[in-house]
Design a protein around this motif. Structure first.
Motif, PDB file in Angstrom:
ATOM      1  N   GLN A 110       0.817  -1.218   0.000  1.00 46.70           N
ATOM      2  CA  GLN A 110       0.000   0.000   0.000  1.00 46.70           C
ATOM      3  C   GLN A 110       0.848   1.265   0.000  1.00 46.70           C
ATOM      4  OE1 GLN A 110      -3.307   0.043  -0.463  1.00 46.70           O
ATOM      5  NE2 GLN A 110      -3.020  -2.164  -0.741  1.00 46.70           N
ATOM      6  N   TYR A 111       2.109   1.148   0.409  1.00 50.75           N
ATOM      7  CA  TYR A 111       2.980   2.333   0.484  1.00 50.75           C
ATOM      8  C   TYR A 111       4.234   2.056  -0.329  1.00 50.75           C
ATOM      9  CZ  TYR A 111      -0.374   3.876   3.843  1.00 50.75           C
ATOM     10  OH  TYR A 111      -1.565   4.276   4.407  1.00 50.75           O
ATOM     11  N   VAL A 112       4.346   2.753  -1.444  1.00 52.89           N
ATOM     12  CA  VAL A 112       5.399   2.464  -2.420  1.00 52.89           C
ATOM     13  C   VAL A 112       6.323   3.672  -2.553  1.00 52.89           C
ATOM     14  CG1 VAL A 112       5.869   1.973  -4.861  1.00 52.89           C
ATOM     15  CG2 VAL A 112       3.919   0.870  -3.704  1.00 52.89           C
ATOM     16  N   MET A 113       7.606   3.415  -2.396  1.00 51.45           N
ATOM     17  CA  MET A 113       8.611   4.471  -2.536  1.00 51.45           C
ATOM     18  C   MET A 113       9.459   4.180  -3.766  1.00 51.45           C
ATOM     19  SD  MET A 113      10.351   7.070  -1.087  1.00 51.45           S
ATOM     20  CE  MET A 113      11.567   7.857  -2.140  1.00 51.45           C
ATOM     21  N   LEU A 114       9.468   5.115  -4.715  1.00 50.16           N
ATOM     22  CA  LEU A 114      10.316   4.968  -5.903  1.00 50.16           C
ATOM     23  C   LEU A 114      11.558   5.822  -5.721  1.00 50.16           C
ATOM     24  CD1 LEU A 114       7.437   5.311  -8.518  1.00 50.16           C
ATOM     25  CD2 LEU A 114       8.628   3.188  -7.898  1.00 50.16           C
ATOM     26  N   GLY A 115      12.681   5.163  -5.466  1.00 50.95           N
ATOM     27  CA  GLY A 115      13.931   5.899  -5.253  1.00 50.95           C
ATOM     28  C   GLY A 115      14.377   6.606  -6.518  1.00 50.95           C
ATOM     29  N   ASN A 116      15.341   7.490  -6.366  1.00 56.54           N
ATOM     30  CA  ASN A 116      15.857   8.315  -7.448  1.00 56.54           C
ATOM     31  C   ASN A 116      16.562   7.483  -8.509  1.00 56.54           C
ATOM     32  OD1 ASN A 116      17.070  10.349  -8.967  1.00 56.54           O
ATOM     33  ND2 ASN A 116      18.816  10.446  -7.557  1.00 56.54           N
ATOM     34  N   LEU A 117      15.894   7.299  -9.638  1.00 54.14           N
ATOM     35  CA  LEU A 117      16.477   6.576 -10.783  1.00 54.14           C
ATOM     36  C   LEU A 117      15.856   7.126 -12.057  1.00 54.14           C
ATOM     37  CD1 LEU A 117      16.764   2.721 -10.189  1.00 54.14           C
ATOM     38  CD2 LEU A 117      18.572   4.322 -10.798  1.00 54.14           C
ATOM     39  N   ALA A 118      16.263   6.589 -13.220  1.00 53.51           N
ATOM     40  CA  ALA A 118      15.695   7.044 -14.495  1.00 53.51           C
ATOM     41  C   ALA A 118      14.170   6.912 -14.457  1.00 53.51           C
ATOM     42  CB  ALA A 118      16.260   6.209 -15.635  1.00 53.51           C
ATOM     43  N   PRO A 119      13.457   7.963 -14.894  1.00 51.43           N
ATOM     44  CA  PRO A 119      11.986   7.932 -14.849  1.00 51.43           C
ATOM     45  C   PRO A 119      11.376   6.702 -15.531  1.00 51.43           C
ATOM     46  CG  PRO A 119      12.740  10.148 -15.344  1.00 51.43           C
ATOM     47  CD  PRO A 119      13.959   9.275 -15.333  1.00 51.43           C
ATOM     48  N   ILE A 136       1.917   6.390  -3.575  1.00 47.46           N
ATOM     49  CA  ILE A 136       3.182   6.197  -4.305  1.00 47.46           C
ATOM     50  C   ILE A 136       3.996   7.472  -4.163  1.00 47.46           C
ATOM     51  CG2 ILE A 136       4.305   5.746  -6.516  1.00 47.46           C
ATOM     52  CD1 ILE A 136       1.831   4.312  -7.461  1.00 47.46           C
ATOM     53  N   ILE A 137       5.207   7.331  -3.635  1.00 54.68           N
ATOM     54  CA  ILE A 137       6.102   8.468  -3.424  1.00 54.68           C
ATOM     55  C   ILE A 137       7.228   8.399  -4.446  1.00 54.68           C
ATOM     56  CG2 ILE A 137       7.733   9.541  -1.813  1.00 54.68           C
ATOM     57  CD1 ILE A 137       6.010   8.491   0.463  1.00 54.68           C
ATOM     58  N   LEU A 138       7.498   9.545  -5.055  1.00 56.16           N
ATOM     59  CA  LEU A 138       8.543   9.604  -6.080  1.00 56.16           C
ATOM     60  C   LEU A 138       9.686  10.490  -5.613  1.00 56.16           C
ATOM     61  CD1 LEU A 138       9.126   8.886  -9.163  1.00 56.16           C
ATOM     62  CD2 LEU A 138       8.355  11.217  -9.631  1.00 56.16           C
ATOM     63  N   ASP A 139      10.889   9.969  -5.712  1.00 53.25           N
ATOM     64  CA  ASP A 139      12.084  10.799  -5.544  1.00 53.25           C
ATOM     65  C   ASP A 139      12.709  10.965  -6.933  1.00 53.25           C
ATOM     66  OD1 ASP A 139      14.187  12.243  -4.481  1.00 53.25           O
ATOM     67  OD2 ASP A 139      15.246  10.502  -3.679  1.00 53.25           O
ATOM     68  N   THR A 140      13.345  12.094  -7.176  1.00 57.04           N
ATOM     69  CA  THR A 140      14.043  12.283  -8.442  1.00 57.04           C
ATOM     70  C   THR A 140      15.138  13.320  -8.227  1.00 57.04           C
ATOM     71  OG1 THR A 140      13.786  12.703 -10.814  1.00 57.04           O
ATOM     72  CG2 THR A 140      12.493  14.089  -9.328  1.00 57.04           C
ATOM     73  N   MET A 141      15.805  13.765  -9.276  1.00 57.06           N
ATOM     74  CA  MET A 141      16.855  14.775  -9.090  1.00 57.06           C
ATOM     75  C   MET A 141      17.013  15.620 -10.357  1.00 57.06           C
ATOM     76  SD  MET A 141      20.320  12.437  -9.299  1.00 57.06           S
ATOM     77  CE  MET A 141      21.400  13.778  -8.829  1.00 57.06           C
ATOM     78  N   VAL A 159       1.904   9.430  -9.653  1.00 51.85           N
ATOM     79  CA  VAL A 159       2.309   9.317  -8.247  1.00 51.85           C
ATOM     80  C   VAL A 159       1.494  10.261  -7.372  1.00 51.85           C
ATOM     81  CG1 VAL A 159       4.642   8.658  -8.925  1.00 51.85           C
ATOM     82  CG2 VAL A 159       4.154  11.053  -8.343  1.00 51.85           C
ATOM     83  N   ASP A 160       1.502   9.971  -6.059  1.00 53.62           N
ATOM     84  CA  ASP A 160       0.716  10.770  -5.108  1.00 53.62           C
ATOM     85  C   ASP A 160       1.542  11.842  -4.431  1.00 53.62           C
ATOM     86  OD1 ASP A 160      -1.787   9.070  -5.162  1.00 53.62           O
ATOM     87  OD2 ASP A 160      -0.255   7.571  -4.662  1.00 53.62           O
ATOM     88  N   LEU A 161       2.847  11.600  -4.328  1.00 56.80           N
ATOM     89  CA  LEU A 161       3.696  12.541  -3.600  1.00 56.80           C
ATOM     90  C   LEU A 161       5.058  12.625  -4.272  1.00 56.80           C
ATOM     91  CD1 LEU A 161       4.020  12.840   0.258  1.00 56.80           C
ATOM     92  CD2 LEU A 161       6.065  12.885  -1.169  1.00 56.80           C
ATOM     93  N   LEU A 162       5.518  13.826  -4.500  1.00 53.58           N
ATOM     94  CA  LEU A 162       6.871  14.032  -5.020  1.00 53.58           C
ATOM     95  C   LEU A 162       7.728  14.617  -3.914  1.00 53.58           C
ATOM     96  CD1 LEU A 162       8.958  14.222  -7.388  1.00 53.58           C
ATOM     97  CD2 LEU A 162       8.156  16.583  -7.706  1.00 53.58           C
ATOM     98  N   MET A 163       8.965  14.136  -3.824  1.00 59.68           N
ATOM     99  CA  MET A 163       9.936  14.606  -2.838  1.00 59.68           C
ATOM    100  C   MET A 163      11.153  15.124  -3.598  1.00 59.68           C
ATOM    101  SD  MET A 163      10.817  11.961   0.199  1.00 59.68           S
ATOM    102  CE  MET A 163       9.323  11.641   1.115  1.00 59.68           C
TER     103      MET A 163
END
Lengths: 299, 299
Positions: A110-119, A136-141, A159-163
């Protein structure tokens, strides 16, 4: 999941365990289990480290091991102010072949974190999910904004949240004001936005609400590597534990993430995350209350 | 008390009323009176502005008027990011002759604010006080650290609270970490220290306590001129009104100062400070509560 070699004004390390997914998993493991890890490592990734993570409830069904190859390696040197760093070495190694597969046993997370990688790699994970998670949480750079903005915009819609940090929020939106940046970014997809500001704390945006969380003022930031991933792990770990997406609870998750980040920078790598216990975390959380909360009873 | 001409990305002004003491007095006048102003102006300072201040309880016994001379004038242009600016013109005019005199009627003031000026001028005011006030607050800037550090150190020994921005705290202490900087600066004299961080808020240090106040995230910062002085005026205005030096009340004073600063940047010069009323201020203070306060009831 990777190796890092780090140099800071306080000293330098040989190859130590690093990687966004390692930091995030260690951090989240203080709040929830199981943690369904998805990553790729080489045969050089130490069994001892894998066992330590498994002992904390981190599952490895989604971690591909290429026995005869090497794990991703990054080496960097921080400047005197600890806010900027030079990358000395980036060896992609196994990461070049990363084709993440979501095991059946991971479905219904239910809680998914997508670490910083190619979209496109991040998107590949989302598309394998058979049911919509709660968050779904997205990290990027900035790097992906430079070379893969279209792909990033596709992921943002799902995604639901961008960090991101403040300069990334400005780059993504083209707005200097973080309030305007937040408005534009949320129109790109995510209902929630967290803007990380390092030593200045973090901002959480949702609807017309804003929460400003402080960072703990520290005498020494020994090694900032992994602070953002540790924040993310604490944040999503608290959400998974409490299963409560109210804004009040999201605020608490931001504080939990900030507390975890305040630990990780106290030593090289993820060492502090392996040492601390619930008592240490609760003591730190209380420091955040006295640091940030106030009454207005004399107004 | 002075004239400013300001250019920002939003527009430019002709000569308008400015000066640290003007901003601080307008801001404090929302909380306390009388305000014992000490300054120097030329015959060009408008009667209308003097009357507006007097109507708000600002006393002019300590304001010297040099009829045939001109008031201090500063002109500056802000860059796109609003955090940096170029000074275009600095005409000292009457300020070159500033020899502040504390009138008898001002003696026994309990809350004293020393605006940013040459340390020897600030010291001159302290030395005229016949009794120790409850709180002397000092503002200063990097310029005086560059050219009058010894004098500044003399003043620091005689004040209770120093207010500087983060880069000034680093310059004064030689420490990058604000925690270490605060420790060193408080050994120089002041029991309390406020480090202002602009859009990132402010830190209050006292003993082993730290309070981190947020800044209100704003869509537009129209004109940052006077924000620090307005913060100082709201801060000391609240202390004078409540006459309470507990750390809890000092926290409230920091929030009041932050709220007043969030108003002043909404228009050019001090215009917003002349428009707002107690209701506006209370509404803004409530925004700070929801912005910064949190519970940890789900931990």
């Amino acid at each position: 999941m990777a190796f890092d070699a780090i140099e800071t004004p306080f000293g330098k390390t040989d190859k130590i365990i690093g990687g966004s997914a390692t930091y995030a998993a260690w951090s989240a493991s203080h709040f929830t289990k199981p943690i369904h890890q998805i990553s790729i490592i080489g045969g050089d990734f130490p069994e001892k480290e894998i066992k330590a993570l498994k002992d904390r409830g981190v599952e490895f069904d989604g971690v591909e091991v290429l026995k005869d190859e090497k794990s991703f390696f990054w080496s960097g040197k921080y400047h005197e102010d600890m806010n900027t760093r030079d990358t000395l070495i980036t060896d992609l190694n196994v990461l070049e072949k990363f084709d993440p597969q979501v095991p059946d046993s991971y479905q219904n997370a239910q809680y998914v974190m997508l670490g910083n990688l190619a979209p496109n790699v991040q998107l590949q994970v989302i598309e394998q999910l058979t049911a919509k998670p709660k968050m779904i949480i997205l990290d990027t750079m900035n790097f992906w904004m430079d070379i893969a903005m279209d792909g990033l915009k596709d992921v943002l819609k799902k995604v639901d949240l961008l960090m991101v940090n403040d300069s990334e929020a400005r780059q993504l939106s083209g707005e200097y004001s973080l309030v305007k940046a937040a408005e534009k970014i949320r129109k790109m997809g995510p209902e929630f936005l967290i803007i990380k500001k390092g030593e200045h704390g973090a901002l959480l945006f949702h609807g017309d609400k804003i929460f400003s969380a402080p960072a703990l003022p520290l005498a020494d930031v020994f090694d900032p590597t992994g602070a953002g991933d540790t924040f993310a792990g604490g944040f999503i770990g608290h959400l998974a534990k409490t299963d409560d997406l109210s804004f009040d609870n999201m605020k608490q998750a931001v504080i939990v993430g900030s507390a975890m980040a305040s630990f990780v920078v106290e030593k090289f790598g993820n060492e502090r995350l392996t040492e601390i216990n619930a008592h240490d975390i609760n003591t730190r959380l209380k420091e955040f209350i006295s640091l940030a909360n106030f009454e207005l009873d004399n107004i």
